[in-house]
Write a protein that holds these residues in place. Structure first.
Motif, PDB file in Angstrom:
ATOM      1  N   LEU A 139      24.255  -4.692  91.656  1.00  0.00           N
ATOM      2  CA  LEU A 139      24.811  -3.830  90.614  1.00  0.00           C
ATOM      3  C   LEU A 139      26.127  -4.452  90.174  1.00  0.00           C
ATOM      4  CD1 LEU A 139      25.136  -1.220  88.912  1.00  0.00           C
ATOM      5  CD2 LEU A 139      26.177  -0.165  90.942  1.00  0.00           C
ATOM      6  N   ILE A 140      26.256  -4.693  88.880  1.00  0.00           N
ATOM      7  CA  ILE A 140      27.479  -5.270  88.320  1.00  0.00           C
ATOM      8  C   ILE A 140      28.061  -4.283  87.314  1.00  0.00           C
ATOM      9  CG2 ILE A 140      28.454  -7.187  86.991  1.00  0.00           C
ATOM     10  CD1 ILE A 140      26.025  -8.862  87.990  1.00  0.00           C
ATOM     11  N   ILE A 141      29.282  -3.858  87.574  1.00  0.00           N
ATOM     12  CA  ILE A 141      29.978  -2.923  86.677  1.00  0.00           C
ATOM     13  C   ILE A 141      31.120  -3.677  86.012  1.00  0.00           C
ATOM     14  CG2 ILE A 141      31.217  -0.738  86.476  1.00  0.00           C
ATOM     15  CD1 ILE A 141      29.873   0.093  89.144  1.00  0.00           C
ATOM     16  N   ILE A 142      31.111  -3.681  84.683  1.00  0.00           N
ATOM     17  CA  ILE A 142      32.162  -4.367  83.926  1.00  0.00           C
ATOM     18  C   ILE A 142      32.959  -3.318  83.161  1.00  0.00           C
ATOM     19  CG2 ILE A 142      32.675  -6.048  82.124  1.00  0.00           C
ATOM     20  CD1 ILE A 142      30.058  -7.463  82.849  1.00  0.00           C
ATOM     21  N   ASN A 189      23.027 -18.372  99.383  1.00  0.00           N
ATOM     22  CA  ASN A 189      24.015 -18.000  98.354  1.00  0.00           C
ATOM     23  C   ASN A 189      23.386 -17.559  97.046  1.00  0.00           C
ATOM     24  OD1 ASN A 189      26.217 -18.665 100.059  1.00  0.00           O
ATOM     25  ND2 ASN A 189      26.017 -20.833  99.513  1.00  0.00           N
ATOM     26  N   TRP A 190      22.074 -17.762  96.910  1.00  0.00           N
ATOM     27  CA  TRP A 190      21.434 -17.506  95.619  1.00  0.00           C
ATOM     28  C   TRP A 190      21.559 -16.060  95.141  1.00  0.00           C
ATOM     29  CZ3 TRP A 190      16.129 -20.515  95.216  1.00  0.00           C
ATOM     30  CH2 TRP A 190      16.414 -21.886  95.092  1.00  0.00           C
ATOM     31  N   ILE A 191      21.573 -15.110  96.066  1.00  0.00           N
ATOM     32  CA  ILE A 191      21.604 -13.704  95.625  1.00  0.00           C
ATOM     33  C   ILE A 191      22.967 -13.307  95.071  1.00  0.00           C
ATOM     34  CG2 ILE A 191      19.764 -13.003  97.199  1.00  0.00           C
ATOM     35  CD1 ILE A 191      21.939 -11.672  98.930  1.00  0.00           C
ATOM     36  N   ASN A 192      23.913 -14.244  95.111  1.00  0.00           N
ATOM     37  CA  ASN A 192      25.230 -13.990  94.526  1.00  0.00           C
ATOM     38  C   ASN A 192      25.523 -14.894  93.336  1.00  0.00           C
ATOM     39  OD1 ASN A 192      26.377 -11.904  96.323  1.00  0.00           O
ATOM     40  ND2 ASN A 192      26.175 -13.483  97.900  1.00  0.00           N
ATOM     41  N   GLU A 193      24.646 -15.839  93.059  1.00  0.00           N
ATOM     42  CA  GLU A 193      24.895 -16.774  91.967  1.00  0.00           C
ATOM     43  C   GLU A 193      24.452 -16.165  90.636  1.00  0.00           C
ATOM     44  OE1 GLU A 193      23.304 -20.652  92.756  1.00  0.00           O
ATOM     45  OE2 GLU A 193      24.298 -20.787  94.718  1.00  0.00           O
ATOM     46  N   PRO A 194      25.395 -16.022  89.685  1.00  0.00           N
ATOM     47  CA  PRO A 194      25.071 -15.375  88.398  1.00  0.00           C
ATOM     48  C   PRO A 194      23.877 -15.997  87.678  1.00  0.00           C
ATOM     49  CG  PRO A 194      27.440 -15.620  88.624  1.00  0.00           C
ATOM     50  CD  PRO A 194      26.826 -16.364  89.776  1.00  0.00           C
ATOM     51  N   GLU A 195      23.776 -17.332  87.669  1.00  0.00           N
ATOM     52  CA  GLU A 195      22.671 -17.989  86.962  1.00  0.00           C
ATOM     53  C   GLU A 195      21.314 -17.591  87.526  1.00  0.00           C
ATOM     54  OE1 GLU A 195      22.492 -19.744  84.278  1.00  0.00           O
ATOM     55  OE2 GLU A 195      24.646 -19.887  83.876  1.00  0.00           O
ATOM     56  N   THR A 246      18.573  -7.007  88.501  1.00  0.00           N
ATOM     57  CA  THR A 246      20.032  -6.982  88.508  1.00  0.00           C
ATOM     58  C   THR A 246      20.484  -5.951  87.479  1.00  0.00           C
ATOM     59  OG1 THR A 246      20.172  -9.299  89.143  1.00  0.00           O
ATOM     60  CG2 THR A 246      22.105  -8.338  88.083  1.00  0.00           C
ATOM     61  N   LYS A 247      21.358  -5.052  87.905  1.00  0.00           N
ATOM     62  CA  LYS A 247      21.772  -3.925  87.067  1.00  0.00           C
ATOM     63  C   LYS A 247      23.187  -4.171  86.548  1.00  0.00           C
ATOM     64  CE  LYS A 247      18.810  -1.017  89.926  1.00  0.00           C
ATOM     65  NZ  LYS A 247      18.072  -2.199  90.447  1.00  0.00           N
ATOM     66  N   VAL A 248      23.312  -4.318  85.237  1.00  0.00           N
ATOM     67  CA  VAL A 248      24.601  -4.601  84.612  1.00  0.00           C
ATOM     68  C   VAL A 248      24.980  -3.426  83.724  1.00  0.00           C
ATOM     69  CG1 VAL A 248      25.917  -6.208  83.188  1.00  0.00           C
ATOM     70  CG2 VAL A 248      24.032  -7.059  84.616  1.00  0.00           C
ATOM     71  N   ILE A 249      26.133  -2.820  83.987  1.00  0.00           N
ATOM     72  CA  ILE A 249      26.617  -1.701  83.168  1.00  0.00           C
ATOM     73  C   ILE A 249      27.980  -2.096  82.609  1.00  0.00           C
ATOM     74  CG2 ILE A 249      27.152   0.755  83.077  1.00  0.00           C
ATOM     75  CD1 ILE A 249      25.486   1.146  85.597  1.00  0.00           C
ATOM     76  N   ILE A 250      28.072  -2.122  81.292  1.00  0.00           N
ATOM     77  CA  ILE A 250      29.312  -2.512  80.613  1.00  0.00           C
ATOM     78  C   ILE A 250      29.950  -1.263  80.022  1.00  0.00           C
ATOM     79  CG2 ILE A 250      30.339  -3.964  78.828  1.00  0.00           C
ATOM     80  CD1 ILE A 250      27.783  -5.737  79.087  1.00  0.00           C
ATOM     81  N   VAL A 251      31.133  -0.927  80.508  1.00  0.00           N
ATOM     82  CA  VAL A 251      31.846   0.276  80.064  1.00  0.00           C
ATOM     83  C   VAL A 251      32.992  -0.145  79.158  1.00  0.00           C
ATOM     84  CG1 VAL A 251      33.104   2.331  80.793  1.00  0.00           C
ATOM     85  CG2 VAL A 251      31.281   1.406  82.252  1.00  0.00           C
ATOM     86  N   TYR A 264      33.011  -5.604  88.950  1.00  0.00           N
ATOM     87  CA  TYR A 264      32.712  -5.218  90.335  1.00  0.00           C
ATOM     88  C   TYR A 264      31.223  -5.436  90.609  1.00  0.00           C
ATOM     89  CZ  TYR A 264      32.250  -2.297  94.524  1.00  0.00           C
ATOM     90  OH  TYR A 264      31.992  -1.824  95.788  1.00  0.00           O
ATOM     91  N   LYS A 265      30.913  -6.033  91.758  1.00  0.00           N
ATOM     92  CA  LYS A 265      29.525  -6.331  92.127  1.00  0.00           C
ATOM     93  C   LYS A 265      29.245  -5.827  93.537  1.00  0.00           C
ATOM     94  CE  LYS A 265      28.387 -10.695  92.793  1.00  0.00           C
ATOM     95  NZ  LYS A 265      28.045 -10.746  94.232  1.00  0.00           N
ATOM     96  N   ILE A 266      28.062  -5.215  93.721  1.00  0.00           N
ATOM     97  CA  ILE A 266      27.664  -4.714  95.032  1.00  0.00           C
ATOM     98  C   ILE A 266      26.145  -4.814  95.170  1.00  0.00           C
ATOM     99  CG2 ILE A 266      27.551  -2.322  94.181  1.00  0.00           C
ATOM    100  CD1 ILE A 266      28.366  -1.395  96.990  1.00  0.00           C
ATOM    101  N   LEU A 267      25.675  -5.170  96.364  1.00  0.00           N
ATOM    102  CA  LEU A 267      24.243  -5.230  96.641  1.00  0.00           C
ATOM    103  C   LEU A 267      23.759  -3.835  97.004  1.00  0.00           C
ATOM    104  CD1 LEU A 267      21.901  -7.336  96.880  1.00  0.00           C
ATOM    105  CD2 LEU A 267      22.318  -7.299  99.360  1.00  0.00           C
ATOM    106  N   LEU A 268      22.783  -3.328  96.258  1.00  0.00           N
ATOM    107  CA  LEU A 268      22.271  -1.973  96.453  1.00  0.00           C
ATOM    108  C   LEU A 268      21.205  -1.927  97.552  1.00  0.00           C
ATOM    109  CD1 LEU A 268      21.898  -0.984  92.691  1.00  0.00           C
ATOM    110  CD2 LEU A 268      23.810  -0.451  94.218  1.00  0.00           C
ATOM    111  N   GLU A 269      20.811  -0.724  97.899  1.00  0.00           N
ATOM    112  CA  GLU A 269      19.797  -0.543  98.945  1.00  0.00           C
ATOM    113  C   GLU A 269      18.445  -1.132  98.551  1.00  0.00           C
ATOM    114  OE1 GLU A 269      19.556   3.518 100.140  1.00  0.00           O
ATOM    115  OE2 GLU A 269      21.649   3.623 100.809  1.00  0.00           O
TER     116      GLU A 269
END
Length: 457
Positions: A439-442, A338-344, A393-398, A429-434
């Motif tokens: 990738l987290i889009i806010i 589960n670690w690859i989905n835990e924000p911390e 981890t890629k975070v883009i805040i729009v 929105y969160k998705i695991l990239l190749e």
């Protein structure tokens, strides 16, 4: 002679590594101690024992507070990356650390200044030496002199402990395990300084140095040396050749496991913990440490899982290889899926793009522990091209021109080709990239970022 303050106390140890004589020095560096003292007096530093002693002294006046403020504003921090090495596998050059190194290795401020010319602008270097000179008598009076007898006894005991337990042999163990090397002409210098009225010690390592402030009542040195070796193993890992680092990088990159990227980002700290807080401590103590090995749960738990394999490699005098990497990834995947989905966890290594700079501070408050952080203030094709090159981890805040910016993001990430966004509504929105990074889009409209981050699962 009894009350004379010596510029440094020098004791030394030697060891043989791969048939080569490596010299270890244990010393007290007054110049370094004063530099650290000034850092701790800064308004930007939290409450600490140095600040407490200063604030209750006669020197807590406008003259010295102004001097400390000027020191705090000095431009001492520059860096450069070693671009040919795999990303994050080698520590960037940091000018502040080089300055501390030179403070340790010189006997007076004039020699320090000559050694440090070119590292920072000369006017900055001149001001720094003036401030150190002016604060030295104060440091002596408030910190060193009251603790001189205890500290010098500690320094002797630490050196005796090192010799009795052959601490240098653990350095050799690290060289073999990491498949790294050390130039025999470069001594490893260890600088201690007193930390009065404290129940902890500090630790930092860089280049060929380890520095530590030690509490004046410290008498059991196994914790100190296990932490010292932990930090030293970061240096040995850092000194792996380009060839070795490339081989390790390829072993992670070619793994089919979706967990390999985040396992890799954790590797450096996990290995140092398994070796220093696990192997070294167990050997010095006669049994393993039962308390926490590291304050960050992901590093602590993974270090314990990999420890049996680390001990096996050490016993067989084997170096980290593809087989080790494969087993490491498998342990990560099997025990902590589960670690690859835990924000911390995933926010420990992050690249953030936001057009509001305050968002970077908000994220730092929410996710205080961070190992790697990159920031950009432009949502564009160029910024995302740079972002995609890094396995973070890629975070883009729009928050402005939402429809246009979301359209750019969708075009730049092939994994979003079937994604249907809702520009007029808030979402996370969160998705695991190749590349196996998240990738987290806010999409922000009216809600504060803090509230949106609460929905990040």
């Amino acid at each position: 002679m009894k009350n004379k303050i010596l510029p440094f106390i020098l004791l030394f140890l030697t060891t043989f590594v791969w048939g080569q004589k490596i010299t270890f020095y244990i010393k007290y560096s007054e110049q370094l101690a004063v530099f650290v003292f000034m850092q701790n007096l800064s308004e930007n530093y939290p409450e600490n024992v140095f600040k407490t002693e200063f604030e209750k002294s006669k020197y807590n006046n406008e003259t010295y507070k102004n001097l400390i403020s000027k020191f705090d504003k000095l431009a001492l921090d520059y860096s450069y990356q070693f671009e040919e090495f795999p990303y994050a596998s080698k520590t960037p050059m940091q000018t502040r650390d080089i300055l501390k190194k030179n403070l340790i290795e010189t006997d007076n401020l004039n020699d320090f200044k000559l050694r440090s010319v070119g590292i920072v602008p000369n006017n900055i270097l001149n001001e720094l030496t003036v401030y150190i000179s002016k604060l030295t008598p104060i440091y002596r009076e408030l910190i060193y002199q009251p603790n001189k007898e205890k500290f010098e006894q500690q320094l002797k005991e630490i050196t005796d402990y090192s010799q009795q337990h052959q601490i240098q042999s653990y350095f050799e163990t690290g060289l073999t395990f990491y498949n790294s090397s050390w130039d025999q002409s470069i001594p490893f210098e260890i600088a201690f300084y007193p930390l009065p009225n404290s129940d902890y010690f500090t630790a930092q390592a860089f280049y060929n140095n380890f520095i530590s402030a030690i509490q004046t009542n410290l008498r059991d040195y196994k914790d100190l040396f296990s932490v010292m070796l932990h930090e030293t193993y970061h240096i040995i890992y850092n000194e792996q050749s380009l060839e070795v680092k490339t081989q390790i990088d390829e072993s992670f990159k070619k793994s089919r496991s979706k967990y390999s990227n985040y396992a890799y980002l954790l590797l450096n700290e996990v290995l140092a913990t398994a070796l220093g807080n696990g192997y070294v401590y167990e050997n010095l103590n006669g049994k393993p440490e039962t308390n926490s090995w590291y304050f960050h749960q992901y590093i602590d738990l993974m270090a314990r899982k990999i420890y049996p394999l680390v001990k096996e490699y050490i016993a067989e005098k084997k170096s980290i290889d593809k087989n080790f990497v494969d087993q490491y990834i498998n342990l990560y995947e099997t025990n902590f899926p589960n670690w690859i989905n835990e924000p911390e966890n995933i926010m420990t290594y992050r690249y953030v793009i936001s057009e509001n700079e305050i968002d970077f501070s908000t994220l730092r408050k929410k996710f205080r522990y961070r190992s790697i952080e990159e920031n950009d203030t432009e949502i564009s094709v160029n910024s995302m091209a740079k972002m995609k090159k890094m396995p973070l981890t890629k975070v883009i805040i729009v928050s402005k021109n939402n429809q246009q910016k979301l359209s750019i993001i969708k075009k730049e990430f092939s994994e979003l080709k079937n994604w249907k966004s809702t520009p007029d509504k808030e979402f996370v929105y969160k998705i695991l990239l190749e590349d196996k990074s998240q990738l987290i889009i806010i999409n922000q409209k009216k809600s504060p970022l803090e509230k949106l981050l609460e929905s990040l699962k």
